[in-house]
Design a protein around this motif. Structure first.
Motif, mmCIF file in Angstrom:
data_model
loop_
_atom_site.group_PDB
_atom_site.id
_atom_site.type_symbol
_atom_site.label_atom_id
_atom_site.label_comp_id
_atom_site.label_asym_id
_atom_site.label_seq_id
_atom_site.Cartn_x
_atom_site.Cartn_y
_atom_site.Cartn_z
ATOM 1 N N GLU A 544 0.835 -1.211 -0.109
ATOM 2 C CA GLU A 544 0.123 -0.117 -0.008
ATOM 3 C C GLU A 544 0.924 1.236 0.081
ATOM 4 O O GLU A 544 0.408 2.357 -0.131
ATOM 5 C CB GLU A 544 -0.935 -0.066 1.211
ATOM 6 N N ILE A 545 2.315 1.115 0.051
ATOM 7 C CA ILE A 545 3.061 2.077 0.197
ATOM 8 C C ILE A 545 4.091 1.679 -1.031
ATOM 9 O O ILE A 545 4.731 1.011 -1.146
ATOM 10 C CB ILE A 545 3.906 2.297 1.191
ATOM 11 N N ASP A 546 4.260 2.923 -1.869
ATOM 12 C CA ASP A 546 5.365 2.850 -2.902
ATOM 13 C C ASP A 546 6.736 3.380 -2.653
ATOM 14 O O ASP A 546 7.648 2.769 -2.924
ATOM 15 C CB ASP A 546 4.913 3.622 -4.255
ATOM 16 N N LEU A 547 6.610 4.215 -1.676
ATOM 17 C CA LEU A 547 7.882 5.118 -1.583
ATOM 18 C C LEU A 547 7.913 5.259 0.051
ATOM 19 O O LEU A 547 7.191 6.035 0.538
ATOM 20 C CB LEU A 547 8.267 6.348 -2.311
ATOM 21 N N LEU A 548 8.941 4.675 0.653
ATOM 22 C CA LEU A 548 9.142 4.969 1.868
ATOM 23 C C LEU A 548 10.223 5.848 2.336
ATOM 24 O O LEU A 548 11.146 5.702 1.595
ATOM 25 C CB LEU A 548 9.094 3.705 2.648
ATOM 26 N N ILE A 549 10.010 6.839 3.337
ATOM 27 C CA ILE A 549 11.009 7.866 3.424
ATOM 28 C C ILE A 549 11.241 7.924 5.087
ATOM 29 O O ILE A 549 10.235 7.912 5.707
ATOM 30 C CB ILE A 549 10.742 9.173 3.004
ATOM 31 N N GLY A 550 12.576 7.640 5.453
ATOM 32 C CA GLY A 550 12.733 7.544 7.092
ATOM 33 C C GLY A 550 14.080 7.793 7.194
ATOM 34 O O GLY A 550 14.950 8.094 6.430
ATOM 35 N N THR A 551 14.188 7.921 8.740
ATOM 36 C CA THR A 551 15.502 8.129 9.332
ATOM 37 C C THR A 551 15.987 6.627 9.765
ATOM 38 O O THR A 551 15.401 5.548 9.355
ATOM 39 C CB THR A 551 15.337 8.962 10.708
ATOM 40 N N GLN A 552 16.925 6.561 10.799
ATOM 41 C CA GLN A 552 17.500 5.161 11.213
ATOM 42 C C GLN A 552 16.547 4.364 11.643
ATOM 43 O O GLN A 552 17.001 3.100 11.723
ATOM 44 C CB GLN A 552 18.770 5.682 12.323
ATOM 45 N N ILE A 553 15.335 4.715 12.132
ATOM 46 C CA ILE A 553 14.595 3.882 12.611
ATOM 47 C C ILE A 553 14.125 2.966 11.457
ATOM 48 O O ILE A 553 13.719 1.573 11.808
ATOM 49 C CB ILE A 553 13.011 4.379 12.982
#
Length: 741
Positions: A544-553
């Motif tokens: 359901e997500i194409d592009l995930l953006i994140g920090t070190q988590i």
């Protein structure tokens, strides 16, 4: 834990002296008297004693070796007021653990004991509830609603009327009606956890040859006394499945298992994996639990009903009934170091607890710490290695992108090569991850008119804009304010400008560059507990997500089977600041985040944007040359006498007034023992801390550097003996520091 029968059966003939350790920073245990005829509480018993005008609870402690002549006059001692009922004893191994932690980190034993005892307040007996069970009588006619209730009551444990009604999908009146008809009976029961018991052979996994070899070694260590084994395996190698075989063996031997995780966001995912493997939920322990769940978990831990406990670093201080194995997952992670209060490292103290308790400890990581690898090389730790991914999956291809030649347009941070790779990945129906280890929208906000920078009033740090919240926040003291419409210095409106990218700004850019992609953010600001993390992980699994953006988590242990591309926006962030572990941490973080790609059938790749493409860490990442990188880091540390070939301790003096803090630091410097250099110990400083003011307190630092094997704690004790601080000044001692701010 021992049975809660803490007192001897027979009365004594004369007053007896006992030592009681109080959960307060008061030094050693205090002497109290047991009155004539009262039972003598044995060591480990929780008792009530007077302290000045108040009454406090403490633990009867083991006798020390001090001669009686140095003990207080018995005539001046106050009496033990009584034994605290309905709580277990603190067993001998846990008391030794408290003493050792206090000595190692130069804290009062009462400080450490307070961490343990604050959980004992959760042990008050649960309130009784009215539950229901079938009587065996039958009704001549049963409606479908009544039938559902009776089937549920017959199959499961006794339940309350509310629970029966909710699960059966009926009103509470239906349950009450069955009680009135005599087919259900109501009775009072003390509510306790009725969780299923984990089964060691519930769902045995199919392991590959190298996994079987490692699993056999870990399984054989259980029940054979103390040992430490480093389980090293590339990302996606199946380390969890391997160390679960050791968990299974501990369950067969009827021992408890403690699994430590660096982040509570990982809890839900690993709870699910343990549930699938053992057929029952482990007991979770972390700050996100409700008060009710925390009380239930604590009772289960001390009673032994909790067979597998999964928790963050504080779970190390749980008084388990019969602990037989500790696993430290992602052992390299810096989150295991407590950075305020008691500055302990949970990985190192897990090893200590295993040593005291005489049971094995397993350290698991794809990128082990240099400290653990050094212990392997010296023979102190065992070593099991998984060199390839499970099944057909391969390690991702890593490409280093020189941003000096692939500059994005002004105000953008996704370079041309990375943008093209994301488009290709999304067109193929696969998922991509963009990684930037910087929270918020922008790290700095300044005025275009006068140049004013928005700074925390309590710290020497810039305020970070969090646009989703509409706030400017300090990441050191927590101060936050609403983003002003005008510059607070010159008053000009609409002049405040965000400088530099955070993940929120990166997400804003991604929605413009990839307009058709379903974009999600995963940061510690937005993912505030295990449930929120599980929601994002589930959405990724369901595509359901194409592009995930994140920090070190996003780099820590997550399995995203459809993710094939990882893009690192600014790989140079971790190399700044002069931290001696900067290269090691950058290697670990980027290796871990790159390892999220290609963990299933489809191959993965990682694109790393940097302005330093020739840095050794990036060359090693591109070549998957962990051995070469580690050897170079080890050589550099050894030549400098830094950990793991030397030891460090940081002393931080702070006070509300800068002059006072500086004067105290100067006075402390004059007390440095003159023999320190000859003994292989150097003291650097004092100097203003890199972040010189935090929470309104001015900070000066010393760094103590000791050759390996030198008595660092003895030196610190001698140096600080007799040093007194005025009222508002503070001295923090951090043995084996991980942060140098």
């Amino acid at each position: 834990m021992k049975p809660p029968a803490p007192a001897s059966e027979s009365p004594v003939q004369s007053p007896v002296r006992v030592r009681v350790l109080l959960p307060l920073p008061l030094g050693a245990a205090y002497d109290y008297l047991v009155a004539d005829g009262d039972p003598v509480p044995v060591p480990g018993t929780l008792v009530r004693v007077p302290l000045g005008p108040r009454e406090v609870s403490g633990v009867v402690w083991d006798e020390d070796s001090a001669p009686d002549a140095t003990r207080p006059d018995p005539q001046k001692l106050k009496p033990v007021l009584g034994i605290v009922a309905d709580v277990p004893m603190l067993h001998h191994e846990m008391r030794r653990f408290v003493d050792w932690v206090a000595r190692y980190y130069l804290r009062q034993p009462g400080d450490v004991l307070s961490i343990v005892l604050r959980r004992f307040s959760l042990l008050r007996p649960p309130r009784p509830v009215i539950v229901h069970r079938p009587t065996g009588a039958e009704l001549p006619r049963m409606t479908p609603a009544r039938q559902r209730v009776m089937e549920l009551a017959s199959e499961g444990p006794p339940r309350t009327a509310k629970d029966l009604a909710e699960i059966a999908g009926v009103g509470v009146s239906v349950v009450r009606g069955l009680v009135g008809k005599g087919v259900l009976e109501a009775f009072t029961q003390t509510r306790e956890q009725s969780a299923r018991v984990p089964q060691p052979d519930f769902a045995t996994p199919r392991l590959e040859a190298d996994q079987i070899h490692a699993a056999d070694a870990l399984r054989a260590s259980v029940g054979q006394g103390f040992s430490v084994t480093l389980l090293e395996g590339v990302t996606g190698a199946g380390k969890t499945e391997v160390f679960c075989e050791a968990v299974a063996e501990a369950l067969r031997q009827d021992r408890q298992v403690l699994v430590l995780l660096p982040e509570i966001a990982l809890t839900q995912q690993i709870l699910g994996r343990f549930r699938d493997r053992f057929g029952a939920d482990p007991t979770a322990w972390h700050s996100g639990l409700s008060d009710r769940d925390r009380r239930t978990a604590m009772r289960d831990v001390v009673s032994g009903r909790a067979r597998i406990i999964v928790g963050a670093r504080s779970a190390l201080f749980l008084p388990c009934a019969d602990l037989g194995l500790i696993i430290v997952d992602e052992e390299h992670d810096g989150s295991y170091k407590q950075e305020d209060g008691l500055h302990y490292h949970a990985r190192d103290m897990a090893v200590l607890r295993g040593s005291i308790g005489g049971f094995p400890v397993i350290l698991s990581s794809a990128t082990p710490s240099l400290e653990s690898l050094s212990n392997v090389q010296s023979g102190r730790y065992g070593h099991q290695k998984l060199a390839r991914r499970y099944g057909a999956a391969e390690l991702p291809q890593v490409q280093i992108i020189d941003m000096c030649g692939d500059r994005p347009p002004s105000g953008r941070w996704i370079g041309g090569q990375l943008e093209k790779a994301v488009h290709e990945t999304l067109a193929a129906g696969e998922q991509a991850l963009l990684f930037l280890n910087r929270r918020g929208y922008a790290p700095l906000t300044l005025c275009n008119t006068c140049g004013h920078r928005m700074q925390c009033p309590h710290c020497t740090a810039w305020l970070v804009e969090h646009r989703y919240l509409g706030r400017l926040q300090c990441h050191h003291c927590g101060h936050d304010v609403r983003r002003p419409a005008a510059c607070p210095k010159c008053g000009d409106t609409d002049s405040l400008k965000a400088c530099g990218p955070g993940v929120e700004r990166l997400a804003e850019e991604a929605k413009v560059v990839f307009p058709d992609a379903r974009v999600a953010l995963m940061t510690s600001d937005l993912v505030t507990g295990p449930a929120a993390a599980a929601e994002i992980i589930g959405a990724m699994a369901r595509q359901e997500i194409d592009l995930l953006i994140g920090t070190q988590i996003v780099a820590k242990g997550h399995h995203f089977p459809h993710l094939t591309l990882v893009g690192v926006i600014d790989a140079d962030l971790g190399l700044a600041g002069g931290d001696l572990r900067a290269g090691e941490r950058t290697w670990q973080l980027l290796h871990q985040v790159s390892g999220r790609a290609g963990r299933a059938e489809s191959p993965g790749r990682a694109l790393i944007q940097t302005h330093q493409p020739d840095a050794p860490v990036f060359k090693a990442l591109a070549a998957h040359d962990s051995a070469g990188f580690i050897a170079a880091e080890m050589a550099a540390r050894q030549s400098a006498g830094m950990p793991p070939f030397g030891r460090l301790a940081a002393l931080i003096l702070s006070a509300p007034d800068r002059a006072q803090a500086q004067d105290l630091a100067t006075a402390l410097a004059r007390r440095i023992p003159t023999t320190s250099a000859a003994s292989g110990i150097r003291v650097l400083g004092p100097a203003p801390a890199p972040i010189a003011v935090v929470r309104g307190r001015h900070r000066f630092r010393f760094l103590v550097v000791s050759r390996h094997g030198q008595p660092l704690q003895r030196f610190l004790t001698r140096w600080l003996e007799g040093f007194r601080l005025p009222g508002k000044a503070r001295l923090a001692i951090d043995v084996d520091p991980q942060s140098f701010l």
